[in-house]
Design a protein around this motif. Structure first.
Motif: not given
Length: 494
Positions: A47, A50-52, A54, A165, A167-168
């Motif tokens: 997780a 996957e979040n980083r 971007q 975290r 932003d998605d």
């Protein structure tokens, strides 16, 4: 907009071959016992990554070559991107020693990356003694560039235990172009700039250039950036033809001890680090040979930034991979018996050569044109690499700053080692980082040339102790049998 590999990125992409894999990486050893948050497990790490992602567009893209080499390859979104293919779970059996960890890393780093997918991997390694974890990253060199293209280990780590975290970000891959459209796009790009296209064909890296102007380009190339080849590096097994098998080992020493030696001898912090490396290489040479002649040297290439500043003014923070930095070539006086004298020679030579244009190199640079007609790109990069095969014996990646404490998912990073790329005609690459209050050394080598690599860890401590005690005589070295260098058939034929 066409997202084409830069000339540097394309060179590293084409440099992969038999016995050469231009990927690099990091090893982060995590100690959950030092933290107070939730333990890091595989789902949490996936997780986080996957979040980083971007922040790292290239890590969801594949490299697509252009037909007939009409242009440099393209970065294309991977329509089948699956983060769980790249983030993997592994473990070592009991007792979970550092030796077992190093062997696992050697096996992982020996394997080439899958070119059909984004060229990176990340492993969460469980089973280390004391409940520790390790994270190993493996990234193709063409993904890592300046500050806008960091290595993944630099993105998933934080300076505090509070894990921010992002932003998605709903990522949708772009439409994958057909081979025909890629080819037509390269032709259209070339025709839009016919002057540059013609110049590229005649003076770049294409076949006509190879036939018509190779000698002229080589002469100018040698005259400007490879003058040191006239005075080539000493003969060394470190310039043997490589194989694909690897070894990795690491060692660390107290930063305070290194700083104490620097203050005592009134030299820079990195002078002492380079002095330690020189002592290590001297001891290794004595382990495979009966003696070393007085005045014998070994040639190393290292980042020019490692010469900036003295110990008292060293900055903290920042990344830890020196990718694409200007470099210089210096000599390591392994033939000097007295450690104190050896250190002074190391400092003097490094100071002199870091200011000499003849010893400067801007790092590996491609023999590829800016526009990028590259039908023989793989040949050109091998020719380029061959020109440099005798310019130095060992590359040293050395940080120019102290790295402060880092965390992954709130878990403290207890140790941080970098794993340098091992390019053709190099059997050993060394990396040095200052992490928190430790100086951490990584040794990455060809298994068939340096089967005794694990001994390097002990040599680091011995070399530092020599400098701390101010010894002026040689110390005993244990002779270690070394397997003769071996090369596979493909490398011999190439």
């Amino acid at each position: 907009m066409v997202n084409r590999l830069s000339p540097d990125d394309a060179m590293y992409y084409f440099l992969d071959g038999a016995g050469t894999t231009t990927h690099l990486g990091t090893l982060s050893i995590l100690d959950p016992a030092q933290g107070d948050g939730a333990p890091l497990d595989y789902p949490r790490l996936v997780a986080l990554v996957e979040n980083r992602l971007q922040q790292m567009p290239r890590y969801r893209q594949t490299v697509t070559e252009v037909s007939l080499g009409l242009a440099r390859p393209l970065w294309i979104d991977d329509p089948d991107f699956d983060v769980t293919f790249h983030v993997r779970l592994s473990a070592i059996p009991q007792p979970g020693s550092d030796t077992q960890l190093q062997e696992l890393i050697a096996r992982v780093m020996s394997r080439p990356l899958d070119r059909r997918r984004p060229m990176w991997e990340l492993y969460l390694i469980e089973g280390l003694t004391g409940g520790r974890l390790a994270i190993l990253t493996k990234t193709h060199r063409c993904l890592v560039g300046d500050g806008s293209h960091p290595e993944i280990s630099e993105v998933i780590t934080d300076e505090s235990a509070d894990t921010p975290r992002l932003d998605d970000d709903l990522w949708m891959p772009g439409r994958r172009p057909s081979a025909r459209s890629v080819t037509l796009g390269a032709l259209a790009e070339a025709m839009a700039r016919p002057g540059e296209f013609a110049d590229s064909v005649l003076h770049g890296g294409g076949p006509i250039a190879d036939l018509l102007s190779f000698a002229d380009r080589s002469a100018r190339f040698v005259g400007t950036t490879v003058q040191q080849l006239v005075n080539s590096a000493p003969d060394s097994p470190l310039n043997a033809a490589p194989t694909s098998a690897r070894l990795f080992t690491f060692a660390s020493v107290p930063r305070a001890a290194v700083l104490g030696v620097a203050n005592r001898f009134e030299c820079t912090f990195n002078d002492v680090v380079l002095g330690i490396v020189t002592g290590v290489m001297r001891r290794w040479m004595l382990s495979i040979r009966d003696s070393i002649a007085h005045g014998e040297t070994m040639r190393a290439v290292l980042p020019l930034g490692a010469r900036d500043g003295v110990a008292e003014s060293r900055r903290a923070g920042g990344g830890w991979l020196c990718a694409g930095c200007p470099e210089f070539i210096t000599d390591l006086p392994i033939g000097e018996d007295a450690p104190s004298v050896r250190l002074m020679q190391v400092a003097g030579l490094a100071d002199r050569y870091s200011q000499s244009q003849r010893r400067m190199t801007s790092g590996l640079r491609p023999m590829l044109p800016e526009l990028g007609v590259v039908p023989f790109a793989d040949f050109s990069t091998r020719v380029f690499n061959g020109l440099f095969q005798r310019s130095y014996n060992v590359p040293i990646s050395m940080s120019d700053h102290q790295i402060t404490r880092r965390y992954v998912g709130g878990v403290p990073v207890a140790a941080l080692y970098t794993i340098p790329a091992l390019v053709a005609r190099r059997a050993l690459a060394i990396s040095v980082n200052e992490y928190c209050e430790r100086v951490e050394f990584g040794f990455f080598a060809d298994r068939n040339v340096m089967g005794d690599l694990p001994a390097m860890a002990g040599y680091v401590a011995d070399s530092l102790e020599e400098l701390r005690t101010g010894g002026f005589g040689p110390r005993p070295v244990t002779r270690i049998p070394v397997a003769p260098p071996a090369a596979d058939d493909d490398e011999v034929q190439s």
